[in-house]
Design an enzyme around this catalytic site. Sequence first.
Site, PDB file in Angstrom:
ATOM      1  N   GLU A   1       0.497  -1.389  -0.339  1.00 25.83           N
ATOM      2  CA  GLU A   1      -0.163   0.032  -0.047  1.00 25.83           C
ATOM      3  C   GLU A   1       1.022   1.002   0.203  1.00 25.83           C
ATOM      4  O   GLU A   1       0.686   2.204   0.335  1.00 25.83           O
ATOM      5  CB  GLU A   1      -1.093   0.086   1.198  1.00 25.83           C
ATOM      6  CG  GLU A   1      -2.141  -0.726   1.061  1.00 25.83           C
ATOM      7  CD  GLU A   1      -2.864  -1.195  -0.058  1.00 25.83           C
ATOM      8  OE1 GLU A   1      -2.806   0.184  -0.644  1.00 25.83           O
ATOM      9  OE2 GLU A   1      -4.127  -1.740  -0.109  1.00 25.83           O
TER      10      GLU A   1
HETATM   11  C1  LIG Z   1       2.448  -9.750   0.567  1.00 29.43           C
HETATM   12  C2  LIG Z   1       1.707  -8.727  -0.409  1.00 29.43           C
HETATM   13  C3  LIG Z   1       0.695  -8.158  -0.557  1.00 29.43           C
HETATM   14  C4  LIG Z   1       0.803  -7.057  -1.479  1.00 29.43           C
HETATM   15  N1  LIG Z   1      -0.915  -7.141  -2.405  1.00 29.43           N
HETATM   16  C5  LIG Z   1      -1.094  -5.843  -3.510  1.00 29.43           C
HETATM   17  C6  LIG Z   1      -1.806  -6.235  -4.279  1.00 29.43           C
HETATM   18  O1  LIG Z   1      -2.966  -7.229  -3.827  1.00 29.43           O
HETATM   19  N2  LIG Z   1      -2.564  -5.245  -5.337  1.00 29.43           N
HETATM   20  C7  LIG Z   1      -1.624  -4.781  -5.943  1.00 29.43           C
HETATM   21  O2  LIG Z   1      -1.276  -4.175  -6.254  1.00 29.43           O
HETATM   22  N3  LIG Z   1      -0.236  -4.672  -4.645  1.00 29.43           N
HETATM   23  C8  LIG Z   1       0.223  -6.243  -4.371  1.00 29.43           C
HETATM   24  N4  LIG Z   1       1.511  -5.923  -3.958  1.00 29.43           N
HETATM   25  C9  LIG Z   1       2.402  -5.188  -3.290  1.00 29.43           C
HETATM   26  C10 LIG Z   1       2.897  -3.958  -3.073  1.00 29.43           C
HETATM   27  O3  LIG Z   1       2.156  -2.584  -3.181  1.00 29.43           O
HETATM   28  C11 LIG Z   1       4.159  -3.355  -3.560  1.00 29.43           C
HETATM   29  O4  LIG Z   1       5.442  -4.915  -3.270  1.00 29.43           O
HETATM   30  C12 LIG Z   1       4.607  -2.440  -2.997  1.00 29.43           C
HETATM   31  O5  LIG Z   1       4.447  -1.184  -3.633  1.00 29.43           O
HETATM   32  C13 LIG Z   1       6.308  -1.968  -3.561  1.00 29.43           C
HETATM   33  O6  LIG Z   1       7.278  -2.090  -4.725  1.00 29.43           O
HETATM   34  P1  LIG Z   1       7.763  -3.348  -5.179  1.00 29.43           P
HETATM   35  O7  LIG Z   1       7.694  -4.611  -4.155  1.00 29.43           O
HETATM   36  O8  LIG Z   1       7.924  -3.965  -6.792  1.00 29.43           O
HETATM   37  O9  LIG Z   1       9.308  -2.506  -4.800  1.00 29.43           O
HETATM   38  P2  LIG Z   1      10.196  -1.185  -5.399  1.00 29.43           P
HETATM   39  O10 LIG Z   1       9.400  -0.814  -5.900  1.00 29.43           O
HETATM   40  O11 LIG Z   1      10.621  -1.968  -6.085  1.00 29.43           O
HETATM   41  O12 LIG Z   1      10.967  -0.633  -4.346  1.00 29.43           O
HETATM   42  C14 LIG Z   1      11.994  -1.520  -3.275  1.00 29.43           C
HETATM   43  C15 LIG Z   1      12.325  -0.907  -2.347  1.00 29.43           C
HETATM   44  O13 LIG Z   1      12.492   1.109  -2.941  1.00 29.43           O
HETATM   45  C16 LIG Z   1      11.749   1.829  -2.485  1.00 29.43           C
HETATM   46  N5  LIG Z   1      11.873   2.813  -3.730  1.00 29.43           N
HETATM   47  C17 LIG Z   1      11.484   2.777  -4.532  1.00 29.43           C
HETATM   48  N6  LIG Z   1      10.789   3.142  -5.087  1.00 29.43           N
HETATM   49  C18 LIG Z   1      11.053   4.661  -4.385  1.00 29.43           C
HETATM   50  C19 LIG Z   1      11.198   5.659  -4.294  1.00 29.43           C
HETATM   51  N7  LIG Z   1      11.560   6.970  -6.025  1.00 29.43           N
HETATM   52  N8  LIG Z   1      12.082   6.776  -4.014  1.00 29.43           N
HETATM   53  C20 LIG Z   1      12.421   5.735  -2.431  1.00 29.43           C
HETATM   54  N9  LIG Z   1      12.420   4.828  -1.992  1.00 29.43           N
HETATM   55  C21 LIG Z   1      12.406   3.891  -3.015  1.00 29.43           C
HETATM   56  C22 LIG Z   1      11.225   1.402  -1.789  1.00 29.43           C
HETATM   57  O14 LIG Z   1      10.325   2.535  -0.327  1.00 29.43           O
HETATM   58  C23 LIG Z   1      10.742  -0.019  -0.964  1.00 29.43           C
HETATM   59  O15 LIG Z   1      11.290  -0.046   0.285  1.00 29.43           O
HETATM   60  C24 LIG Z   1       1.593  -6.238  -2.293  1.00 29.43           C
HETATM   61  C25 LIG Z   1       2.909  -6.686  -1.755  1.00 29.43           C
HETATM   62  C26 LIG Z   1       3.034  -7.923  -0.983  1.00 29.43           C
HETATM   63  C27 LIG Z   1       4.613  -7.878  -0.738  1.00 29.43           C
END
Ligand SMILES: Cc1cc2nc3c(=O)[nH]c(=O)nc-3n(C[C@H](O)[C@H](O)[C@H](O)COP(=O)(O)OP(=O)(O)OC[C@H]3O[C@@H](n4cnc5c(N)ncnc54)[C@H](O)[C@@H]3O)c2cc1C
Length: 614
Positions: free
Chosen positions: A462
């Site tokens: 989220e």
């Molecule tokens: C158990 C689980 C349930 C989920 N359920 C859903 C769902 O129902 N629907 C859905 O659509 N998604 C869902 N998600 C996805 C979740 O919203 C994403 O994992 C989250 O948005 C982060 O994206 P990412 O995993 O690709 O990490 P990334 O975007 O690759 O980020 C990795 C790290 O880098 C940091 N980062 C990235 N970009 C920036 C920036 N611009 N500035 C500073 N820091 C940054 C982040 O803070 C993070 O700590 C779920 C995830 C999990 C693990």
Amino acid sequence: MTLRSTIDFLLYDWLASTTLTTRERFTDHTRETFDAVLDTCERIAREKYAPCNRIVDVQEPRMEGDRVVLPEATYAANRAYASSGMLSAAQDFEWGGMQLPYSVETAANAFFACASIGINSALLTSGNANLLMAHGTEQQKQVFAKKEYAGLWSGTMCLSEPQAGSSLSDLTTRAVPDLDSGLVSWDQDPLGPRYRLRGNKMWISSGDHELTENIVHLVLAKIPGPDGKLVAGTRGISLFIVPKRLVSAQGELTGERNDVALAGLNHKLGWRGTTNTLLNFGEGKYPVDGQAGAVGYLVGQPGKGLACMFHMMNEARIAIGIGAAMLGLAGYYASLDYARTRLQGRPHTGSGKDATQPQIRIIEHADVKRMLVTQKAYGEGALALALYCARLVDEQHTGDATAADEARLLLELLTPIAKSWPSEWCLEANSLAIQIHGGYGYTRDFPVEQYWRDNRLNMIHEGSHGIQALDLLGRKVLMEQGRGLTLLAARAQATMHRSAAHPALAEHGTALGAALHQVGLATASAWSTANPQQALANAVPYMQAMGHTVLAWIWLDIACCVLENDPTLEQPQNRGRVGCAQYFYRYELPKISAWLNVVASRDMTCAEFPDEGF
Ligand SMILES: Cc1cc2nc3c(=O)[nH]c(=O)nc-3n(C[C@H](O)[C@H](O)[C@H](O)COP(=O)(O)OP(=O)(O)OC[C@H]3O[C@@H](n4cnc5c(N)ncnc54)[C@H](O)[C@@H]3O)c2cc1C
């Protein structure tokens, strides 16, 4: 003190929720009807959720061929939740809802999160249906939202893709008009303009299962421009309803699968009662009318999908905060029980320790008490913040024009904090619960390690912690010339004014005033060079400081409420509340100086740390 007594205090004594019953939308309600909802939810959570919290953790979802296998306990919990009427609690009576204030609905849902957060994916279904009620056509509401409220179908939100998590502007799922199938033209379909979607969605919670007869996926995808290319940025994103099983215009299942395939399950650290899926849309595994492409119906206007999705995400963020708070409190209750019975060590007396004396309960050690008070202050404070925000939602929808506008702006400002502060500090609370259990806490024989694993998700999904912090310092505090921050400061000032009547709170009021001043100075200083790289380099420390200041205000406000009703602190739970306020001011609020120092000086130590130096 039980969760119920804490919720009753916060809802009725502190937030005066029964005053809502004088508003037109809630006139059918009374304290008794609110209590009946809380009673039902507390009972279902105790009977159907709590006993299977460990079961759903150890029997994690698995695939058998195309099917997802879940333990029977999940089906029973799901049925019980649907039959409670909570899926449509806040909706109009004519939609089968209870027209319950959102604050009461949120409080009632807290019982489920405390008992077993992993099975509590029903919030996705109601959030999905609520979005359709706000942005869908009449037919979309009748066909999809109604079935979701009845618990017959469930909902998902499909934003993330393998290569696009935080950065939604980089989504590549495509949606093109469905020109060649169906009996009616693509733009005349009664369920909405009909498209074919192709792409992969990652991390989708509840993305596949057999708990309900159908799954309503709400999918973000891009409609290519006339040149066939995807529009860059978030402007090109649209929102689609993509049902797992196809339906007629009247909402009956046609018996045909839509082209949405489960590509795999993610095996998670915690929160294992809910499936988490990789979904392939439109790869041709289940062709529709002989063609690959998942059939989807546009919701709202093309290019406005993200704005619609935010409708679901703001509610979801308050729900994340409350979930984190509930896990914090679940750990607190478990470690309190343990500390009251575990014997270990002897007291420090003037003449040293006397080994002939019996051992004491570990709750008698000052450090164990410190860890308990910390958990209580974090968990109950986070719950109070979430309910305060939920009350703002009620104010936004049913208050007079001024109150509604103020509530809207305060919610904008507080939502990143309501999501992130509990996620960070109630996770820390869970760590302290493990610590209190000593070695036993590190085993799977006690529940506290699961609470920590379950809670670890909340800083990630989220909108991750860092993204929320950027939203707070980069957007929310600047909105409308900083009016949100001014409004918040005015509310805190009002509490400080009230606190002046209570000598025990005088020092806290002064400290809150100083903290607000510090936050204001740091905000201005961060932006004084108008350079976003410098201003935002320390966005997370800023969010921590702002969150702690908000929580200090919440605790002072609670302490005022307690002392106004029970000036001599006759009730033990009120002594606990004022004690927590004191703890927060003595041990927690002073931390903000260190966080704000790097914000105000636009410290670039981390931002400019050389790659090769790692
Ligand atoms: C158990 C689980 C349930 C989920 N359920 C859903 C769902 O129902 N629907 C859905 O659509 N998604 C869902 N998600 C996805 C979740 O919203 C994403 O994992 C989250 O948005 C982060 O994206 P990412 O995993 O690709 O990490 P990334 O975007 O690759 O980020 C990795 C790290 O880098 C940091 N980062 C990235 N970009 C920036 C920036 N611009 N500035 C500073 N820091 C940054 C982040 O803070 C993070 O700590 C779920 C995830 C999990 C693990």
